[in-house]
Design an enzyme around this catalytic site. Structure first.
Site, PDB file in Angstrom:
ATOM      1  N   SER A 176     -28.069  -2.539  26.141  1.00 25.91           N
ATOM      2  CA  SER A 176     -28.324  -1.695  24.807  1.00 25.91           C
ATOM      3  C   SER A 176     -28.004  -2.844  23.723  1.00 25.91           C
ATOM      4  CB  SER A 176     -27.447  -0.611  24.669  1.00 25.91           C
ATOM      5  OG  SER A 176     -27.681  -0.274  23.112  1.00 25.91           O
TER       6      SER A 176
ATOM      7  N   TYR B 225     -19.620   4.350  24.788  1.00 26.15           N
ATOM      8  CA  TYR B 225     -20.784   3.684  24.831  1.00 26.15           C
ATOM      9  C   TYR B 225     -21.003   2.234  24.504  1.00 26.15           C
ATOM     10  CZ  TYR B 225     -25.864   3.478  25.494  1.00 26.15           C
ATOM     11  OH  TYR B 225     -27.215   3.112  25.819  1.00 26.15           O
TER      12      TYR B 225
END
Length: 308
Positions: A156, A169
């Protein structure tokens, strides 16, 4: 009748790529499903894994309909080392080798770090870091035995920048990027092994509805939003042995600008991050707090894109 412009050549047709053996984790939803469908159109042999058996079988059905040479499913939790090793061994027994492993399985949680329950924090790290490491390690063991193979890890842009209310995250994706870079260094002695990281920005997938939250608001992918198919194209580019070797590929046109702002003007970035996240990362709709799919799968929320 000539094939539609831009359509992949049928397997076995002149100029068609030869089928690969591809193992995809998180294959029943979002980026993993889009990657599986793209590989199926190419005529690859597929091993599909996720924690949700029902949606996984549906993904396999779609792949067979699109022309995959062969499709097998292996429902598993990527943080279960025995299950990961069995799936890899079964694929090698069936097809004789593994050409590509796409480590895509991941979960997310929204909330201030001190307010997210400890079991949810641990669950995000268990799937996104431990699970990814176990799949990557098994892929590399197989590739070193074969002398070649390609590992593509879906990370990501949040492995390069941070945003509020996504601490677990963020931490997991920073760790994942470190893991990939280390494995790239460790496997330079086997030229046939390629290891790449694909780093999407906001992507229209069900992870936002499936995520854990303590904020009482419905999440959404922040602008600019890519389609799962766009990220799958990047994954296939990284997996294509005829392509130049890539350490890391961005999937999102705004990623470079965000990374530059984060590094060059951290104070301004931090000042703007809270209002930007409130405006772009959440809707006004209410959503019950809970663990989402972090601790257990939610099959009814699996799919290619976020529900409208």
């Amino acid at each position: 009748m000539p094939p539609e412009a831009g359509a992949p050549a049928a397997p076995g047709a002149p100029g068609a790529p030869s089928p690969r053996v591809v193992w995809i984790t998180g294959a029943s939803s979002g980026i993993g499903l889009a990657t599986a469908l793209a590989c199926a159109r190419r005529g690859d042999r597929l091993l599909l894994s996720s924690r949700a058996p029902g949606p996984l079988e549906e993904a396999a059905r779609q792949c067979r309909a699109l022309g995959a040479a062969d499709v097998q499913v292996a429902p598993l939790d990527t943080a279960d080392d025995d299950a990961v090793r069995r799936a890899s061994a079964d694929a090698v027994r069936r097809w004789g080798r593994l050409d590509v492993v796409v480590q895509n399985a991941g979960v997310a949680a929204y909330g201030r770090v001190d307010e997210v329950p400890a079991d949810v924090l641990a669950g995000v790290l268990r799937t996104n870091v431990l699970g990814a490491a176990l799949v990557a390690a098994e892929a590399v063991r197989t590739f070193r035995h074969q002398g070649e193979g390609t590992l593509v890890v879906v990370g990501s842009v949040l492995g390069r920048i941070t945003v509020p209310w996504m601490g677990a995250y963020n931490a997991s994706k920073f760790a994942l990027r470190g893991l990939v870079r280390t494995m790239q260094q460790e496997n330079r002695d086997v030229p046939g092994i390629r290891i790449s990281l694909v780093a999407p920005g906001g992507v229209d997938t069900p992870i936002y509805d499936q995520s854990a939250t303590v904020l009482g608001r419905r999440n959404r992918p922040p602008y600019p939003v890519s389609s799962p198919g766009h990220v799958a194209e990047k994954v296939l580019r990284a997996a294509d042995r005829s392509a130049a070797w890539h350490r890391e590929l961005d999937a999102g046109w705004a990623n470079p600008a965000m990374k530059a702002a984060y590094g060059l003007a951290p104070g301004l970035f931090d000042l703007l991050s809270r209002p930007a996240m409130r405006a772009l990362g959440f809707t006004r709709a209410e959503r019950p707090d809970g663990p989402g799919n972090v601790l257990a799968p939610r099959p009814h929320e699996e799919g290619l894109r976020q529900r409208r």
